[in-house]
Motif scaffolding. Structure first.
Motif, PDB file in Angstrom:
ATOM      1  N   ALA A  66       6.769   1.530   7.064  1.00 56.16           N
ATOM      2  CA  ALA A  66       6.972   0.135   7.451  1.00 56.16           C
ATOM      3  C   ALA A  66       6.307  -0.080   8.803  1.00 56.16           C
ATOM      4  O   ALA A  66       6.515   0.703   9.726  1.00 56.16           O
ATOM      5  N   MET A  83       7.570  -8.295   9.821  1.00 55.21           N
ATOM      6  CA  MET A  83       6.996  -7.179   9.091  1.00 55.21           C
ATOM      7  C   MET A  83       5.486  -7.397   9.040  1.00 55.21           C
ATOM      8  O   MET A  83       5.023  -8.408   8.527  1.00 55.21           O
ATOM      9  N   GLY A  86       4.821  -3.910   5.029  1.00 55.13           N
ATOM     10  CA  GLY A  86       6.048  -3.224   4.671  1.00 55.13           C
ATOM     11  C   GLY A  86       5.867  -2.123   3.640  1.00 55.13           C
ATOM     12  O   GLY A  86       4.818  -1.974   3.023  1.00 55.13           O
ATOM     13  N   ASN A  93      12.276  -1.426   4.678  1.00 54.46           N
ATOM     14  CA  ASN A  93      11.818  -2.521   5.544  1.00 54.46           C
ATOM     15  C   ASN A  93      12.962  -3.072   6.393  1.00 54.46           C
ATOM     16  O   ASN A  93      12.794  -3.320   7.592  1.00 54.46           O
TER      17      ASN A  93
END
Length: 167
Positions: A66, A83, A86, A93
């Motif tokens: 991630a 994010m 991810g 995540n």
């Protein structure tokens, strides 16, 4: 930090008022902490949050990479956490974003990093050393693509965090 602030205030009170008014440049306080030490400190803090037993951590049996993008807020804590790229696992995540949000403080920033700097936490969640090696290769490819993109993505301060069970 409080000591530095107190010294700056005491020094400004010791100057004559005309000298303070004549001064046009802002006073900048910078850290003696190196960029390498800064990355180590943040990585250690993130790793501590990834290792600490929480209901979310105990639910995560999956693995993945991630990449979490964030900035330093005015209070020194992570802000604008998103994010960047991810893992295929939503649980990985969520765990990565939560760990970034739990970073204690980014201040003092080392010289060379500005208040509006973007940070990228490359977080590997692996269930074995073999899996960690595979995910590390995946992350290396991702980072090579990011750096080769030619966009402003090269100006991001990136650092790696791994979370693998000890053997």
């Amino acid at each position: 930090m409080k000591i530095l602030a107190s010294v700056a205030i005491a020094a400004s009170l010791a100057l004559p008022l005309s000298a303070i008014q004549a001064q046009k440049a802002d006073i900048v306080v910078s850290s003696n902490r190196s960029i390498e030490r800064f990355a180590e400190d943040i990585s250690r803090d993130l790793d501590r949050h990834l290792q600490s037993p929480t209901p979310l951590r105990s639910q995560v049996q999956e693995s993945g990479v991630a990449q979490v993008l964030f900035q330093c807020g005015p209070d020194g804590k992570p802000a604008n956490i998103t994010m960047y790229r991810g893992a295929s696992s939503l649980a990985v995540n969520r765990l990565a974003k939560r760990a970034v949000s739990k970073i204690k403080v980014l201040h003092p920033l080392p010289s060379g990093l500005s208040e509006d700097q973007l940070y990228l936490a490359n977080i590997i969640i692996a269930n074995s050393p073999v899996q960690h090696a595979q995910l590390s290769r995946q992350l290396q490819k991702r980072e090579a693509q990011r750096l080769a993109s030619g966009k402003d993505l090269r100006k991001i301060f990136a650092f790696n965090v791994r979370n693998t069970p000890s053997t």
